[in-house]
Motif scaffolding. Structure first.
Motif, short mmCIF file in Angstrom:
data_model
loop_
_atom_site.label_atom_id
_atom_site.label_comp_id
_atom_site.label_asym_id
_atom_site.label_seq_id
_atom_site.Cartn_x
_atom_site.Cartn_y
_atom_site.Cartn_z
N GLN A 1 -7.38 -38.59 -64.22
CA GLN A 1 -6.36 -39.54 -63.96
C GLN A 1 -6.42 -40.40 -62.90
N LEU B 1 3.95 -33.90 -75.53
CA LEU B 1 4.17 -34.98 -74.97
C LEU B 1 2.95 -35.69 -74.35
N GLY B 2 1.92 -34.53 -73.76
CA GLY B 2 0.71 -35.19 -73.43
C GLY B 2 -0.30 -35.62 -74.73
N VAL C 1 2.02 -44.59 -66.99
CA VAL C 1 2.42 -43.36 -67.70
C VAL C 1 1.70 -42.30 -67.75
N ALA C 2 0.13 -42.61 -67.52
CA ALA C 2 -0.76 -41.39 -67.25
C ALA C 2 -0.50 -40.85 -65.98
N ALA D 1 -1.65 -42.75 -77.05
CA ALA D 1 -1.15 -44.09 -77.02
C ALA D 1 -2.09 -44.64 -76.02
N LEU D 2 -2.90 -44.13 -74.99
CA LEU D 2 -3.95 -44.37 -73.96
C LEU D 2 -5.13 -44.62 -75.00
N THR E 1 -6.55 -36.36 -70.68
CA THR E 1 -4.94 -36.42 -70.92
C THR E 1 -4.74 -35.46 -71.87
N VAL F 1 0.65 -39.14 -75.43
CA VAL F 1 0.41 -40.30 -74.37
C VAL F 1 -1.17 -40.39 -74.58
N PHE G 1 0.21 -48.58 -68.85
CA PHE G 1 -0.48 -47.44 -69.48
C PHE G 1 -0.87 -46.71 -68.40
N LEU H 1 2.47 -38.61 -66.16
CA LEU H 1 2.42 -37.34 -66.74
C LEU H 1 1.59 -36.47 -66.05
#
Length: 429
Positions: free
Chosen positions: A135, A195-196, A37-38, A202-203, A102, A199, A34, A41
């Motif tokens: 991030q 998309l952000g 992924v962050a 999901a986080l 994010t 994400v 994860f 992005l």
């Protein structure tokens, strides 16, 4: 003969790490991926600005100085808010702040797509840069805490984490370039902003929470680490560790300055050798591909041959390869660029992996996040300031002279790295 297991026997059969509140291998893996992924992005958000600059120039009639200011607004807000992001994480938790940041970065790009004026665009970029400031310190801090004080595994994990950022730098700008071929740039930004948001959700929903602090994983190796810290006097609360962190910080700043200085002058060096614009684009791609490989490979290498040895090797090779690219004809120079990219970006993996070892402990247990926030503030700030300094130098002594100064900056890291050796935990790589 079979017997029904009692609750106590079932409890005792669970992994000891889970009983003790330590992260399990599964949760460590989820934290790492994860975080990757962050990282992908947010680094993609940072570098896709370069694709958008020509479109903004055409729409708003901007000069090159104004375009540089737009890039500076995003990078400046991201650099200046690294430490406040760590403070927010102390109050609200790293996962909540990372997910919120994010989402804020995505909203900023959505606002940029809706902006009808230059002022609105500047405010939107500042908003997105503010979100991206969360991030680096929080995701890298989460990875380091998930792997405790196991230096080998932590550096490997941080190498993968750093590699993911380069994947994002390559993927999102390419995606924006593809999208704007089929739709207006504003609509393309809304797609990337969506998309952000995905994400961020999901986080918030699935990224595990790791307890604050530099708690080492259970086991004989971590017990040895604690003993080494006690006997060597390099505890995270001591002056020795603070001095070591300052040296690491200085190395990170100079390493970033070398990278930014070379990238600034590389197109001009290649033009002087007869390179066309497509060849220059290919050359930069070769450097970035090598850089992505370097972050992963040197993180792995640093866990095995040592931090100091890796830093000395990469910085020395960087200086030699910069001079070689300056002196070689075009074709040999292009051949050298992927290897130069490996050396340029590889050092950062072992530097980031060493931050937790030298992070000062505090009563909040968030020393690692603070250390990463400070470290990233310095490196991102150096990335903004170094091109300006080298640019003024190039105006006075020429492109080759300024590029040579970048090579000499790499060699200036040597005494700092040698001094850092005394502040690392004895027996660790």
């Amino acid at each position: 003969m079979s017997a029904t297991r009692s609750p106590s026997s079932t409890l005792s059969s669970r992994p000891q790490a889970e009983q003790a509140g330590q992260p399990t291998p599964r949760s460590r893996s989820r934290v790492l991926w994860f975080s990757c992924v962050a990282h992908a992005l947010h680094d993609g958000y940072t570098d896709m600005i370069y694709v958008l600059l020509p479109m903004w120039q055409a729409e708003f009639g901007l000069s090159y100085g104004a375009l540089a200011l737009l890039r500076g607004i995003y990078g400046g807000t991201m650099a200046s808010l690294q430490l406040p992001a760590g403070w927010l994480a102390q109050r609200f938790g790293h996962k909540a702040v990372l997910a919120s940041g994010t989402l804020l970065a995505a909203i900023g790009y959505a606002a940029a797509g809706a902006s009808g004026s230059l002022v609105g665009l500047c405010l939107a970029l500042a908003l997105s840069g503010s979100g991206s400031s969360t991030q680096h310190p929080l995701a890298s801090g989460a990875v380091s805490r998930a792997y405790g004080l196991d230096a080998r595994r932590a550096r490997n994990a941080l190498g993968i984490y750093n590699f993911s950022g380069d994947l994002g730098k390559a993927a999102l700008p390419a995606a924006v370039s593809l999208l704007v071929a089929f739709m207006p740039w504003r609509h393309a930004l809304w797609v990337i902003a969506a998309l952000g948001c995905v994400v961020a959700a999901a986080l918030a929903l699935w990224m595990p929470s790791i307890a604050p602090g530099n708690a080492p994983a259970k086991g004989p190796a971590s017990g040895q680490d604690r003993k080494r810290r006690e006997t060597s006097g390099t505890s995270a609360t001591g002056n020795n560790a603070r001095t070591g962190f300052n040296l690491l910080f200085a190395i990170g700043v100079l390493d970033t300055a070398v990278r930014m200085g070379l990238l600034m002058f590389l197109p001009f060096l290649l033009t002087a050798k007869g390179a066309s614009t497509p060849v220059i684009g290919t050359a930069l791609a070769l450097v970035f591909i090598g850089g992505a490989a370097g972050k992963f490979a040197c993180g792995w290498l640093g866990a095995r041959v040592g931090v100091i040895g890796t830093v000395l090797a990469t910085e020395g090779c960087t200086a030699v390869l910069i001079v070689a690219v300056m002196l070689c004809p075009l074709v040999p120079a292009l051949v050298l660029l992927p290897l130069l990219g490996v050396m340029l970006n590889g050092t950062s993996s072992v530097l980031y992996g060493t931050v937790p070892e030298l992070a000062p402990a505090d009563h909040t247990g968030m020393g690692t996040e603070k250390a990463f926030a400070l470290f990233y503030t310095g490196t991102i700030g150096a990335g903004a300031i170094a091109p300006v300094i080298y640019g003024f130098l190039g105006d006075h002594i020429g492109v080759q002279g300024a590029t040579l100064a970048a090579a000499l900056t790499a060699l200036a890291i040597y005494p700092l790295a040698i001094a850092l050796r005394a502040h690392l935990v004895p027996g660790k790589p």
